[in-house]
Design an enzyme around this catalytic site. Structure first.
Site, PDB file in Angstrom:
ATOM      1  N   ALA A 124      17.401  36.108  42.601  1.00 35.64           N
ATOM      2  CA  ALA A 124      17.180  35.197  41.475  1.00 35.64           C
ATOM      3  C   ALA A 124      17.865  33.853  41.718  1.00 35.64           C
ATOM      4  CB  ALA A 124      17.687  35.840  40.186  1.00 35.64           C
ATOM      5  N   PRO A 128      14.140  26.574  35.875  1.00 37.24           N
ATOM      6  CA  PRO A 128      13.107  25.631  35.424  1.00 37.24           C
ATOM      7  C   PRO A 128      13.221  24.258  36.098  1.00 37.24           C
ATOM      8  CG  PRO A 128      14.027  26.823  33.558  1.00 37.24           C
ATOM      9  CD  PRO A 128      14.823  27.233  34.753  1.00 37.24           C
ATOM     10  N   GLY A 131      13.718  24.348  41.783  1.00 39.54           N
ATOM     11  CA  GLY A 131      12.843  25.168  42.629  1.00 39.54           C
ATOM     12  C   GLY A 131      13.044  24.735  44.068  1.00 39.54           C
ATOM     13  N   ILE A 157      10.950  35.314  38.893  1.00 36.30           N
ATOM     14  CA  ILE A 157      11.694  36.266  39.728  1.00 36.30           C
ATOM     15  C   ILE A 157      10.849  37.511  40.023  1.00 36.30           C
ATOM     16  CG2 ILE A 157      13.844  37.600  39.953  1.00 36.30           C
ATOM     17  CD1 ILE A 157      14.031  34.392  39.928  1.00 36.30           C
ATOM     18  N   GLY A 242      13.482  35.993  54.838  1.00 37.52           N
ATOM     19  CA  GLY A 242      12.454  35.993  53.795  1.00 37.52           C
ATOM     20  C   GLY A 242      11.207  35.245  54.217  1.00 37.52           C
ATOM     21  N   LEU A 338     -19.800  35.539  52.726  1.00 39.38           N
ATOM     22  CA  LEU A 338     -20.492  36.596  51.977  1.00 39.38           C
ATOM     23  C   LEU A 338     -21.357  36.038  50.854  1.00 39.38           C
ATOM     24  CD1 LEU A 338     -18.103  38.211  53.383  1.00 39.38           C
ATOM     25  CD2 LEU A 338     -18.574  39.873  51.598  1.00 39.38           C
ATOM     26  N   GLY A 339     -21.445  34.727  50.753  1.00 37.57           N
ATOM     27  CA  GLY A 339     -22.257  34.123  49.701  1.00 37.57           C
ATOM     28  C   GLY A 339     -21.734  34.497  48.326  1.00 37.57           C
ATOM     29  N   GLU A 363       9.384  31.091  48.432  1.00 33.00           N
ATOM     30  CA  GLU A 363      10.385  31.019  49.513  1.00 33.00           C
ATOM     31  C   GLU A 363      10.277  29.669  50.257  1.00 33.00           C
ATOM     32  OE1 GLU A 363      11.526  34.530  51.388  1.00 33.00           O
ATOM     33  OE2 GLU A 363      10.547  35.819  49.912  1.00 33.00           O
TER      34      GLU A 363
HETATM   35  C1  FAD Z   1       4.721  34.543  42.078  1.00 32.63           C
HETATM   36  C2  FAD Z   1       6.034  33.881  42.366  1.00 32.63           C
HETATM   37  C3  FAD Z   1       7.115  34.655  42.757  1.00 32.63           C
HETATM   38  C4  FAD Z   1       8.358  34.057  42.983  1.00 32.63           C
HETATM   39  N1  FAD Z   1       9.440  34.845  43.314  1.00 32.63           N
HETATM   40  C5  FAD Z   1      10.681  34.285  43.339  1.00 32.63           C
HETATM   41  C6  FAD Z   1      11.852  35.107  43.479  1.00 32.63           C
HETATM   42  O1  FAD Z   1      11.772  36.337  43.635  1.00 32.63           O
HETATM   43  N2  FAD Z   1      13.063  34.510  43.429  1.00 32.63           N
HETATM   44  C7  FAD Z   1      13.219  33.160  43.266  1.00 32.63           C
HETATM   45  O2  FAD Z   1      14.355  32.693  43.219  1.00 32.63           O
HETATM   46  N3  FAD Z   1      12.128  32.344  43.140  1.00 32.63           N
HETATM   47  C8  FAD Z   1      10.869  32.871  43.169  1.00 32.63           C
HETATM   48  N4  FAD Z   1       9.762  32.074  43.017  1.00 32.63           N
HETATM   49  C9  FAD Z   1       9.936  30.632  42.867  1.00 32.63           C
HETATM   50  C10 FAD Z   1       9.407  29.824  44.051  1.00 32.63           C
HETATM   51  O3  FAD Z   1      10.242  29.993  45.167  1.00 32.63           O
HETATM   52  C11 FAD Z   1       9.278  28.366  43.578  1.00 32.63           C
HETATM   53  O4  FAD Z   1       8.183  28.316  42.678  1.00 32.63           O
HETATM   54  C12 FAD Z   1       9.065  27.403  44.715  1.00 32.63           C
HETATM   55  O5  FAD Z   1      10.217  27.305  45.522  1.00 32.63           O
HETATM   56  C13 FAD Z   1       8.707  25.992  44.204  1.00 32.63           C
HETATM   57  O6  FAD Z   1       9.587  25.571  43.206  1.00 32.63           O
HETATM   58  P1  FAD Z   1       9.001  25.008  41.825  1.00 32.63           P
HETATM   59  O7  FAD Z   1       7.986  25.970  41.307  1.00 32.63           O
HETATM   60  O8  FAD Z   1      10.140  24.657  40.961  1.00 32.63           O
HETATM   61  O9  FAD Z   1       8.208  23.690  42.230  1.00 32.63           O
HETATM   62  P2  FAD Z   1       8.855  22.257  42.514  1.00 32.63           P
HETATM   63  O10 FAD Z   1      10.045  22.375  43.364  1.00 32.63           O
HETATM   64  O11 FAD Z   1       9.005  21.551  41.210  1.00 32.63           O
HETATM   65  O12 FAD Z   1       7.709  21.563  43.343  1.00 32.63           O
HETATM   66  C14 FAD Z   1       6.533  21.034  42.752  1.00 32.63           C
HETATM   67  C15 FAD Z   1       5.739  20.343  43.861  1.00 32.63           C
HETATM   68  O13 FAD Z   1       6.508  19.267  44.425  1.00 32.63           O
HETATM   69  C16 FAD Z   1       6.612  19.433  45.830  1.00 32.63           C
HETATM   70  N5  FAD Z   1       7.925  18.975  46.263  1.00 32.63           N
HETATM   71  C17 FAD Z   1       9.130  19.315  45.744  1.00 32.63           C
HETATM   72  N6  FAD Z   1      10.105  18.688  46.408  1.00 32.63           N
HETATM   73  C18 FAD Z   1       9.516  17.946  47.359  1.00 32.63           C
HETATM   74  C19 FAD Z   1       9.984  17.054  48.360  1.00 32.63           C
HETATM   75  N7  FAD Z   1      11.295  16.816  48.521  1.00 32.63           N
HETATM   76  N8  FAD Z   1       9.081  16.451  49.173  1.00 32.63           N
HETATM   77  C20 FAD Z   1       7.763  16.690  49.017  1.00 32.63           C
HETATM   78  N9  FAD Z   1       7.255  17.502  48.089  1.00 32.63           N
HETATM   79  C21 FAD Z   1       8.110  18.131  47.273  1.00 32.63           C
HETATM   80  C22 FAD Z   1       6.439  20.932  46.063  1.00 32.63           C
HETATM   81  O14 FAD Z   1       5.974  21.175  47.378  1.00 32.63           O
HETATM   82  C23 FAD Z   1       5.408  21.279  45.018  1.00 32.63           C
HETATM   83  O15 FAD Z   1       4.126  20.992  45.501  1.00 32.63           O
HETATM   84  C24 FAD Z   1       8.498  32.647  42.851  1.00 32.63           C
HETATM   85  C25 FAD Z   1       7.387  31.872  42.469  1.00 32.63           C
HETATM   86  C26 FAD Z   1       6.189  32.467  42.219  1.00 32.63           C
HETATM   87  C27 FAD Z   1       5.031  31.605  41.767  1.00 32.63           C
END
Ligand code: FAD
Length: 382
Positions: A124, A128, A131, A157, A242, A338-339, A363
């Site tokens: 975890a 919000p 990321g 998570i 990972g 597969l259309g 990741e």
């Molecule tokens: C189904 C799912 C399972 C997940 N499981 C886990 C988990 O088990 N544990 C955990 O901790 N997290 C988990 N995550 C979170 C995941 O790792 C994040 O969603 C991911 O790292 C992106 O972060 P964000 O969603 O906050 O997007 P943001 O970081 O806000 O990014 C938004 C966009 O901006 C781009 N961006 C951001 N910074 C830059 C930069 N410096 N230069 C260029 N582009 C950039 C990104 O590429 C993306 O396109 C999971 C997410 C999903 C959807």
């Protein structure tokens, strides 16, 4: 250079494929439809000795090398991408982190139940507003008598609500930024720990993805993983294994897609013709197969380097970046071959295409992988 798998690696691959094809593949569509967490598959992984497989036998593992583990993630993801990620998070992101950074007492306490499948692990980190920029986490850990008090909210998570142990990263000294983050092993059932509802998702639908909410959660000192204030290093180091796992998931998904498309175009249509006889159809198969092989080679190189203990940050990011991109592209092309049947909800090509997308996001998004690769490349020229 020898490209052959060792005898032991082949044995792991054969056994994992057999389990995946007989036990996981037949149920994958139903899990995708119902979104029910595949606890049965997790139990089977435990029974067959795949949980914690890279860990030493004295903790319940099998001392398997990292390439053998990678072959297993690939095989399980080929049959059911949801099961692939549950397995990957439990092994790479949770159990290996506890092994790599835990004290001997923590290893003995936490690892055997994780390897036996009595406890499921989660990781975890994401919040919000943190990321891609994970160092910006706002969850706090305040020092109190005998331990720490955690407050904050984690989002997205994997295994959320289903897992028994969570590696929670929290800011133990906000003034120190990424040098003030600590990793905590938080058990489900701890007062103040709760979970949001499972997220409705495009793909890997049965892998529970939830918010993890921490309200005055007390964590005793013996559940601090690694050194206080050095959790960010654990978070990043753990992502090496990972990201190899997610690249393997992408390769497995694309393999399943190619297998299905090739068989489908070899079947005769109502006029007695086979789509496979058309050269433009062959072109797509040739390109998918070539990209799949290239992704697999990058993946196996990354896994091999990781297994040797050689720093491979760039090679791991290259493998994830490339494998996830060709998985996305190849599963779309395979569905198109597969259309209309490839567009039908619940069809295998459609599910694989949906499942592939997440490999470009979690990741570390593909943009983040590009930044890692670019940093390494530029460093080589400075
Ligand atoms: C189904 C799912 C399972 C997940 N499981 C886990 C988990 O088990 N544990 C955990 O901790 N997290 C988990 N995550 C979170 C995941 O790792 C994040 O969603 C991911 O790292 C992106 O972060 P964000 O969603 O906050 O997007 P943001 O970081 O806000 O990014 C938004 C966009 O901006 C781009 N961006 C951001 N910074 C830059 C930069 N410096 N230069 C260029 N582009 C950039 C990104 O590429 C993306 O396109 C999971 C997410 C999903 C959807």
């Amino acid at each position: 250079m020898d490209f052959r798998l060792s005898e032991q690696q082949q044995e792991y691959q054969t056994a994992a494929r057999a389990l995946a094809r007989t036990e996981f593949a037949p149920h994958a569509a139903a899990y995708d439809r119902t979104h029910a967490f595949p606890r049965r598959n997790f139990d089977l992984l435990a029974q067959h000795g795949y949980l914690g497989m890279t860990l030493p036998e004295r903790y319940g593992g099998r001392d398997a090398d990292y390439l053998s583990y990678t072959l297993c993630v690939e095989a399980f993801s080929e049959a059911c991408a949801t099961t692939g990620v549950i397995f990957e998070v439990h092994n790479s992101l949770h159990s290996e982190a506890v092994y790599n950074h835990g004290t001997d007492e923590q290893r003995q306490r936490f690892l055997p139940p994780l390897c036996r499948g009595e406890r499921l692990g989660a990781y975890a980190l994401t919040e919000p507003n943190a990321g891609s920029d994970a160092a910006a986490i706002a969850t706090t850990a305040a020092r109190v008598e005998g331990g720490w008090r955690l407050n904050g909210r984690k989002v997205f998570i994997t295994n959320g609500g289903e897992a028994d142990e969570y590696l929670v990263y929290a800011s133990s000294d906000p003034d120190r930024g990424s040098r003030g983050i600590t990793c905590f092993i938080v058990a489900k059932g701890t007062p103040g720990l709760s979970f949001g509802p499972p997220l409705e998702k495009l793909g890997i639908r049965a892998s529970a993805t939830t918010d993890v909410i921490l309200e005055d959660v007390f964590v005793p000192d013996d559940r601090v993983l690694g050194t206080v204030h050095e959790g960010y290093k654990i978070a990043l180091q753990t992502l090496h294994g990972g990201r190899i796992g997610i690249a393997a998931q992408a390769v497995g998904i694309l393999q399943a897609s190619l297998d299905h498309a090739a068989r489908a175009v070899l079947a005769q249509d109502s006029s007695g013709q086979k789509p496979a006889d058309r050269q433009l159809v062959q072109r797509h198969l040739a390109e998918i197969a070539t990209e799949l092989d290239a992704a697999r080679l990058l993946l196996y190189r990354a896994a091999w380097l990781h297994a040797q203990g050689i720093r491979a940050t760039k090679e791991i990011s290259m493998a994830k970046l490339f494998a996830s991109r060709v998985a996305m592209d190849g599963t779309l092309r395979a569905a198109e071959l597969l259309g209309g049947r490839g567009y039908e909800s619940g069809s295998l090509p459609e599910r694989l295409w949906r499942d592939a997308k997440i490999t470009e996001i979690y990741e570390g998004t593909s943009e983040v992988q590009r930044l890692v690769v670019a940093r390494a490349v530029l460093g080589e020229y400075q």
